[in-house]
Design an enzyme around this catalytic site. Structure first.
Site, PDB file in Angstrom:
ATOM      1  N   GLU A 194       2.031   9.500   3.758  1.00 14.90           N
ATOM      2  CA  GLU A 194       0.723   9.544   3.112  1.00 14.90           C
ATOM      3  C   GLU A 194      -0.309   8.752   3.911  1.00 14.90           C
ATOM      4  O   GLU A 194       0.028   7.967   4.788  1.00 14.90           O
ATOM      5  CB  GLU A 194       0.799   8.950   1.687  1.00 14.90           C
ATOM      6  CG  GLU A 194       1.705   9.695   0.742  1.00 14.90           C
ATOM      7  CD  GLU A 194       1.659   9.142  -0.674  1.00 14.90           C
ATOM      8  OE1 GLU A 194       1.427   9.931  -1.598  1.00 14.90           O
ATOM      9  OE2 GLU A 194       1.867   7.920  -0.851  1.00 14.90           O
ATOM     10  N   ASP A 208      -5.488   4.084  -4.309  1.00 17.35           N
ATOM     11  CA  ASP A 208      -5.856   4.054  -2.888  1.00 17.35           C
ATOM     12  C   ASP A 208      -7.344   3.825  -2.605  1.00 17.35           C
ATOM     13  O   ASP A 208      -8.199   4.469  -3.217  1.00 17.35           O
ATOM     14  CB  ASP A 208      -5.504   5.389  -2.220  1.00 17.35           C
ATOM     15  CG  ASP A 208      -4.070   5.807  -2.413  1.00 17.35           C
ATOM     16  OD1 ASP A 208      -3.315   5.088  -3.060  1.00 17.35           O
ATOM     17  OD2 ASP A 208      -3.715   6.883  -1.903  1.00 17.35           O
TER      18      ASP A 208
END
Length: 492
Positions: free
Chosen positions: A225, A43
């Site tokens: 998320e 990420d």
């Protein structure tokens, strides 16, 4: 250790070029997308702009090409295209690994971390305690902060961490923080299992819960998320965009990013419809968030992979890349709002531009192709190489959808679901259409109709796709322009 290694390399000028050339010329290495020098990355975190420099932090495990104890890597850029990887910004500690989060510029020094001369850069991130997870508790993910007074090179963690403790949820992570000027407070959006929680603070240290959103709304095929909350003005009306990544449960399987539009009053988010919409309909754009401190321009960056196969893809010294940074917008179509995504300007990378002549042409990866179609009909463009591999993209008139077909695009043995045809619904209603395609060594990004429809896909051919041909009515394309792109790496 990593920082010492970089300093040593910097002193050995003749070896830098050789080392960089070796690193950035491996099979599948992206040439116009950021990828780490070595090791595992996922990420994007803490995206922020300050002092004419874009900062990208990211989930990083320096000791392997497989996910492990998470650190924050760090890279900087002046133009969102050419990136310089810095030393590791945040290391795991006694509170746990350093999971995803965000960075803000505390302009008023509300935190007290700064000085009169220097505004602090404050990171807000999840700490994941592996011992607590192993013990089977639900108290192992909490939110911590750290600050930097030298634009992200050195960081000091706050002695009072964690600043937001889990209420006893297994999944409680990925804080995205922004300044809510109307009420002079910081707002945090936080992923909490199958929903989003909102918190507020006046000093980034002490937080109170405001509300929740998401129960029974949107896609719930997996854990939520990496949220983001972004304001836009559309036709004179303020509309808020709430981005939520989900894994699994995406349209193409595995990871994907949904979004909601609505109103936010500093306390609560209320959606203005019940549609489930996806930011990118390809298989490989996940966990993306926006840069902070960029004013009215909203810039989005995603991780170019999918948890279905991210740890198994056939790269050797590194794993994963980021998408091309994208300008994010909102547009009203009928009674609903939809996102638009278009790549940032790639003019610094352009080597030459030429028109597409006939139905076939030779190219050299990487390149960008822009074309317009006055009356959209079915078409297919085939990217192929001398090994007989091919990647197809186009428009399916019967499905009213754009598609990318990677069934014959190279190595797919690492995952049984990888070789597939993926479709993206066309949102635009007009007859005319325009498309931008960016092709790198191992990825394709498609932006259609001003970015109302986007698709991101990775693939692993034996050699680059250096030939294109079209299967369409020869008069279909009004114009088709090819831009040859330079590599972003200095050794090229």
């Amino acid at each position: 250790m990593f920082r010492r290694m970089l300093c040593t390399i910097a002193l050995l000028a003749p070896l830098v070029t050789l080392h960089a050339q070796k690193l950035y010329n491996e099979p599948y290495r992206p040439q116009v997308h950021f990828s780490p020098l070595t090791s595992w990355m996922n990420d994007p975190n803490g995206l922020v702009y300050i002092d004419h420099m874009y900062h990208m932090f990211f989930q990083y495990f320096p000791d392997s090409t497989i996910w492990g104890p998470m650190h924050w890597g760090h890279a900087v850029s002046k133009d969102l295209l050419h990136w310089k990887q810095e030393g590791i910004a945040l290391y795991p500690d006694g509170l746990g690994y350093i999971f995803s989060g965000s960075v803000v510029i505390d302009s008023s020094n509300s935190s007290g971390f700064g000085t009169k001369a220097k505004k602090p850069m404050v990171a807000i991130f999840t700490q994941h305690d592996p011992a607590g997870e192993k013990a089977g508790t639900f108290f192992f993910q909490n939110q911590s902060i750290a600050y930097s007074l030298d634009n992200g090179i050195h960081w000091q963690k706050y002695a009072g961490n964690p600043v937001v403790k889990t209420p006893g949820l297994k999944d409680f992570r990925d804080p995205k923080v922004s300044w809510y000027a109307e009420q002079k407070k910081w707002v945090m959006v936080l992923a909490a299992g199958d929903r989003i929680m909102f918190y507020s603070s006046v000093n980034l240290k002490e937080w109170k819960k405001e509300s929740e959103f998401g129960s029974g709304i949107g896609a719930h095929g997996g854990v939520w998320e990496c949220p983001d909350l972004i304001p836009f003005v559309v036709d004179g009306k303020k509309i808020w965009l709430l981005i939520v990544s989900i894994n699994p449960g995406a349209p193409q399987g595995g990871s994907g990013t949904q979004y909601f539009t609505g109103a936010f009053d500093g306390h609560q988010f209320k959606t203005n419809d019940t549609l489930t919409r996806w930011l990118d309909y390809g298989a490989d754009d996940y966990a993306g968030v926006s840069f902070s401190n960029t004013g009215k321009e909203k810039i989005f960056l995603g991780w170019m992979s999918n948890w279905q196969y991210a740890t198994k893809v056939p790269t050797v010294k590194w794993r994963s890349a980021m998408t091309i940074p994208r300008i994010l917008g909102l547009k009203k179509i009928g009674q609903h709002y939809f996102t638009t995504m278009t790549p940032v300007s790639m003019k610094p990378l352009g080597i030459s531009t030429k028109e597409f002549i006939g139905n076939r042409t030779k190219l050299h990866v990487p390149y960008k192709i822009d074309f317009s179609i006055p009356d959209l009909q079915a078409f297919t463009i085939i990217c192929n190489n001398s090994s007989g591999e091919e990647l197809r993209l186009g428009f399916d008139e019967n499905k009213n959808a754009f598609f990318i077909d990677r069934t014959k695009a190279g190595n797919s043995e690492f995952d049984p679901h990888f070789a597939a045809i993926h479709y993206a619904p066309r949102i635009a209603k007009s007859k005319e259409s325009n498309l931008t395609v960016i092709l790198d060594n191992a990825s394709l990004e498609l932006f259609a109709d001003g970015g109302l429809t986007s698709m991101t896909e990775i693939f692993f051919p034996d050699e680059p796709f250096n030939e294109w041909r079209s299967e369409a009515n020869k008069n279909l394309f009004d114009s088709l322009q090819i831009s040859q792109l330079r590599s972003i790496w200095p050794s090229q």
